[in-house]
Design a protein around this motif. Structure first.
Motif, PDB file in Angstrom:
ATOM      1  N   VAL A 199      24.021  25.143  -3.944  1.00 45.95           N
ATOM      2  CA  VAL A 199      24.268  23.620  -4.393  1.00 45.95           C
ATOM      3  C   VAL A 199      24.181  23.643  -5.905  1.00 45.95           C
ATOM      4  O   VAL A 199      23.669  24.570  -6.667  1.00 45.95           O
ATOM      5  N   GLY A 200      24.792  22.468  -6.347  1.00 44.90           N
ATOM      6  CA  GLY A 200      24.830  22.329  -7.910  1.00 44.90           C
ATOM      7  C   GLY A 200      23.843  21.417  -8.356  1.00 44.90           C
ATOM      8  O   GLY A 200      23.979  21.209  -9.519  1.00 44.90           O
ATOM      9  N   ASP A 201      22.830  21.008  -7.613  1.00 49.89           N
ATOM     10  CA  ASP A 201      21.815  19.898  -8.414  1.00 49.89           C
ATOM     11  C   ASP A 201      20.711  19.920  -7.657  1.00 49.89           C
ATOM     12  O   ASP A 201      20.455  20.004  -6.566  1.00 49.89           O
ATOM     13  N   GLY A 202      19.618  19.485  -8.445  1.00 49.67           N
ATOM     14  CA  GLY A 202      18.183  19.216  -7.710  1.00 49.67           C
ATOM     15  C   GLY A 202      18.072  18.316  -6.531  1.00 49.67           C
ATOM     16  O   GLY A 202      17.716  18.376  -5.576  1.00 49.67           O
ATOM     17  N   ALA A 203      18.962  17.192  -6.733  1.00 50.98           N
ATOM     18  CA  ALA A 203      19.119  16.039  -5.656  1.00 50.98           C
ATOM     19  C   ALA A 203      19.770  16.639  -4.288  1.00 50.98           C
ATOM     20  O   ALA A 203      19.121  16.204  -3.310  1.00 50.98           O
ATOM     21  N   ASP A 204      20.648  17.647  -4.458  1.00 52.91           N
ATOM     22  CA  ASP A 204      21.151  18.236  -3.484  1.00 52.91           C
ATOM     23  C   ASP A 204      20.183  18.898  -2.492  1.00 52.91           C
ATOM     24  O   ASP A 204      20.107  19.123  -0.986  1.00 52.91           O
ATOM     25  N   VAL A 205      19.151  19.776  -3.299  1.00 51.28           N
ATOM     26  CA  VAL A 205      18.064  20.611  -2.592  1.00 51.28           C
ATOM     27  C   VAL A 205      17.314  19.547  -1.825  1.00 51.28           C
ATOM     28  O   VAL A 205      16.960  19.619  -0.713  1.00 51.28           O
TER      29      VAL A 205
END
Length: 641
Positions: free
Chosen positions: A555-561
Motif C-alpha cells: 500500500v502507499g500510505d499509513g492510513a491504508d495499513v
C-alpha cells in the motif's frame, strides 16, 4: 571633654575641635554645629585617637598653646595618617609657630583669639570644601588606576599629537614625555600606521574603530581598537569650558578568541543549515537509489550469465549507484550524525576482514589512472595472531574510517608506493588505555598550513571532481563522538601518518549469540504488509520479499495499513516507510503499537529522525540490499519473540 560621635549625613563634613579649655569648645560647637558634624576633645592625645578611628574627619580646628602638645605638633602628627586639613587658633605670642606651620603646609588658615565668628565660619567652610575636592580627586585617581590595572585590554590616554599621558601596557613609557609618542613607544610596527590614521580620524570626527590583524610569534592575533576624544567639562550653563587641546583615549582589545568562537558559531549554523537541506532532499534521493539498486540487482539475477559485456555493465551501474549511496550517507552523517552503536571491536580481526576490500580499492584506482606505479598494502605489523585489546567503537563507522584513510593515502601516492597499517597498545599516564591505529603512506605529504585545515568540512587538496572534502571531517566527528581522536604527522615529500586513537573496551566481552535467520524464527513464509509512497521503491521491496516466498500486500500510505488491519486481515509483519504523505510511518507505528502490540513492525527510512518511535523499533536505512532486508526482518521478529 569628649563630644558624642555622630553619624555623618550626606553632604556634611565632620570637624574635630581641640582646645584645653572646655568653654572654648562649647563656643566653637555652637558656632559650627548647624553646618558640620562635630567631634571635640580637650586632650591632643585623645584627639589623635579620634582621627585614627574616624578617617572621614575633614577639618581640625586646634588651639596652638595646650599642655603636653602644641597645636602645630598635633597637626604635624595628624598629617602622618590623616588627610584632614588644619586651622590654628592662636594668640599673638604664637605668631612664629603659626608662620612655620604655614610654610610647612601643616595648616591652611589661622585665626586669633578672640575670633571673628563670620571669618572663622568662612575659613572652616572653605577648608572643608577644599578637603572634599581633594577627596574627589583621590577617588577619581583610585578609580582610574584600578580600571587601568583590571580591564582586560590595553588602554592609552594621549594628547592630540600622540604624547602618552597614561597607559596600562607592559611597555616602560614615561607619561608626558614628549619623545614617547604612542605609535612608536607602545605598538608594534604592524599597528603603527593604523594608530596614526585613527588618531587623525578621531581629531576630525570624535571617534574611530578598527579590526586589525598582527602576526606574532604565537600566530595571527586580531585587535579591536576603539578610539575617541575625551569630553571636556562644561560650565553651569552647559557651555564647554576652554581646553588646551583635545585629549584622546584608545581601547585595544585582543579579540582573537572571540573571532574564533564566532567563526565556530557560524560554522555550526552552516552545518545546521546543511543538515536541514540534506534532510530535505535525502529521503527522495535515497528512494531513487533504492529503486535503482534494487532494480539492477533484480535484473542481474534475471539475466543469463555468459555475456561478459552485460556483466560488466551491470557491475559498473551497481558500483556507481553504491558510490552515490556512500556519498549520501557521508553527507547525511555530517549534517546530522547518526547515533553511535558502540560495542567491543577486535581490531586485528577487523583489519584482516577488510584486506580484500582495501587491496581491491588500491588496485582499482591504479588501473583507472592507467599508471605503472601501484599501491601495495603492508600488514606485516598486524599479524593474524597479534594479541590486542578490544576497542569500544561503532564497527561500521570504524571500517568506513579505515577504508577512507587508506583511499586518501592511495590518492597521495600518484606514482604508487606502500601503505602500512599498524596497531599499538598504549597505557597513558592518566591510566586510560588506548589502541593506536596507524595508516602511513609514502606520498607527497602536506605542509603545516594544510594539516591545520584537513578536518574542515569541504576542504580538499584533490582536484575538481576528485573529492568531496567530507571524508576526514566525518572521521573526525565520528571519533570525537565515540571518545577517540585522530592525529596527523606529515612532511612534504616524505609522506603522512594518520593515527586513529581508540579507547580500549573496559567491559567484559560477552560470547557471540547465534544470529537466527528468518526461517529459524518463523514457521514458514510470512504474510507481509508493505507501506511505501514511492511506487519504484515499493515494487523493488515487494520483489525482494517475494523472492523468499513471502506473500506481500503493498500500500502507499499509513492510513491504508490501518484500514487493512481494521478489516480483520492478519499479517506476520508490517514493513513501514517512515516518511509518507498523509499518515506517515511514525504516526502509523504508534497506532499499531497501541492497538496491535504483538504485530512486528520493521521501519524503513531514507533519512528520518528515529526518535519518538515505539520501544525496540528497528529502522532499516535506504537503500538496502536483499540480504540487509532479510537480516532486518530477522532482527525485528527476534525482538518481538
Amino acid at each position: 571633654m569628649k563630644r558624642t560621635e555622630m553619624s555623618v549625613p550626606y553632604g556634611r563634613s565632620r570637624i574635630l575641635l581641640v582646645d584645653d579649655e572646655a568653654e572654648i569648645l562649647v563656643a566653637l560647637t555652637d558656632l559650627l554645629e548647624d553646618e558640620f558634624d562635630i567631634l571635640s576633645s580637650t586632650d591632643p592625645v585623645e584627639a589623635l585617637g579620634f582621627l585614627r578611628k574616624s578617617p572621614d574627619i575633614a577639618v581640625i580646628v586646634s588651639d596652638q598653646r595646650m599642655p603636653n602638645m602644641t597645636g602645630d605638633v598635633l597637626l604635624s602628627k595628624a598629617r602622618e595618617f590623616s588627610d584632614a586639613r588644619g586651622i590654628l587658633l592662636t594668640g599673638y605670642a604664637d605668631l612664629a609657630a603659626v608662620v612655620a606651620a604655614l610654610n610647612q603646609g601643616r595648616i591652611q588658615f589661622y585665626a586669633h583669639k578672640p575670633w571673628d565668628s563670620d571669618s572663622l565660619r568662612a575659613m572652616v567652610r572653605e577648608v572643608a570644601a577644599h578637603h572634599r575636592l581633594e577627596r574627589a580627586l583621590m577617588v577619581e585617581r583610585v578609580l582610574l588606576h584600578g580600571a587601568l590595572e583590571s580591564v582586560p585590554m590595553d588602554v592609552v590616554f594621549t594628547e592630540s599629537d600622540g604624547t602618552v599621558l597614561r597607559h596600562n601596557m607592559a611597555a616602560d613609557v614615561e607619561p608626558n614625555a614628549k619623545g614617547d609618542i604612542e605609535e612608536n613607544a607602545l605598538h608594534g610596527e604592524a599597528l603603527r600606521d593604523e594608530i596614526v590614521a585613527m588618531r587623525e580620524e578621531t581629531k576630525q570626527t570624535g571617534g574611530a574603530s578598527r579590526l586589525v590583524s598582527e602576526m606574532t610569534p604565537d600566530g595571527l592575533r586580531w585587535h579591536e581598537i576603539i578610539r575617541q576624544t575625551l569630553p571636556w567639562p562644561r560650565n553651569a550653563s552647559g557651555v564647554p569650558l576652554p581646553m588646551p587641546q583635545r585629549w584622546q583615549m584608545s581601547y585595544d582589545r585582543d579579540v582573537t578568541e572571540r573571532l574564533a568562537m564566532e567563526e565556530r558559531l557560524r560554522q555550526d549554523d552552516k552545518m545546521h543549515a546543511l543538515g536541514t537541506l540534506a534532510g530535505g532532499i535525502a529521503h527522495d534521493f535515497n528512494n531513487l537509489l533504492t529503486a535503482m539498486l534494487g532494480s539492477l540487482e533484480l535484473l542481474q539475477d534475471m539475466t543469463p550469465a555468459g555475456n561478459p559485456t552485460v556483466t560488466k555493465l551491470f557491475e559498473n551501474a551497481l558500483e556507481s549507484a553504491r558510490r552515490g549511496t556512500v556519498l549520501t550517507r557521508r553527507l547525511l552523517e555530517f549534517g546530522r550524525p547518526k547515533p553511535m552503536a558502540l560495542r567491543p571491536v577486535d581490531m586485528v580481526a577487523m583489519i584482516w576482514s577488510m584486506q580484500d576490500l582495501i587491496v581491491q580499492s588500491l588496485s582499482r584506482a591504479s588501473d583507472l589512472r592507467g599508471e605503472t606505479g601501484r599501491c601495495v598494502l603492508d600488514l606485516s605489523a598486524v599479524p593474524r595472531d597479534l594479541v590486542m585489546p578490544h576497542v569500544l567503537s561503532d564497527p561500521g563507522q570504524l571500517e568506513m574510517a579505515l577504508l577512507n584513510l587508506c583511499i586518501n593515502a592511495r590518492d597521495a601516492m600518484q606514482e604508487g608506493g606502500m601503505i602500512a597499517i599498524s596497531l599499538i597498545h598504549e597505557s597513558a599516564q592518566d591510566g586510560v588505555e588506548r589502541v593506536m591505529l596507524d595508516v602511513k603512506d609514502q606520498g607527497c605529504g602536506m605542509p603545516p598550513e594544510v594539516v591545520r585545515r584537513i578536518f574542515e568540512p569541504f576542504f580538499t587538496t584533490k582536484g575538481l571532481g576528485s573529492g568531496t572534502g567530507l571524508g576526514l571531517s566525518t572521521i573526525y566527528g565520528f571519533l570525537q563522538r565515540s571518545g577517540g581522536d585522530i592525529r596527523v604527522e606529515s612532511v612534504p615529500g616524505e609522506g603522512t601518518r594518520m593515527t586513529m586513537v581508540l579507547p580500549v573496551c573496559q567491559e567484559k566481552i560477552a560470547e557471540d549469540t547465534h544470529c537466527l535467520k528468518v526461517e529459524e524464527i518463523s514457521n514458514g513464509p510470512l504474510r507481509i504488509l508493505l507501506a511505501d509512497d514511492e511506487p519504484g521503491v515499493r515494487l523493488v521491496t515487494e520483489q525482494f520479499l517475494s523472492q523468499d516466498g513471502n506473500e506481500v500486500v503493498s500500500v502507499g500510505d499509513g492510513a491504508d495499513v490501518i484500514a487493512h488491519l481494521a478489516a480483520g486481515e492478519r499479517f506476520d509483519l508490517v514493513v513501514l516507510d517512515l516518511l509518507m504523505p498523509g499518515m506517515g510511518g511514525r504516526e502509523c507505528g504508534l497506532i499499531l503499537a497501541a492497538n496491535y502490540p504483538s504485530l512486528p513492525v520493521l521501519y524503513v527510512s531514507g533519512y528520518a529522525d528515529p526518535e519518538n518511535l515505539p520501544a525496540n523499533a528497528f529502522v532499516l536505512g535506504k537503500p538496502f540490499t536483499p540480504q540487509e532486508l532479510r537480516e532486518a526482518i530477522a532482527t525485528t521478529l527476534r525482538q518481538r519473540r
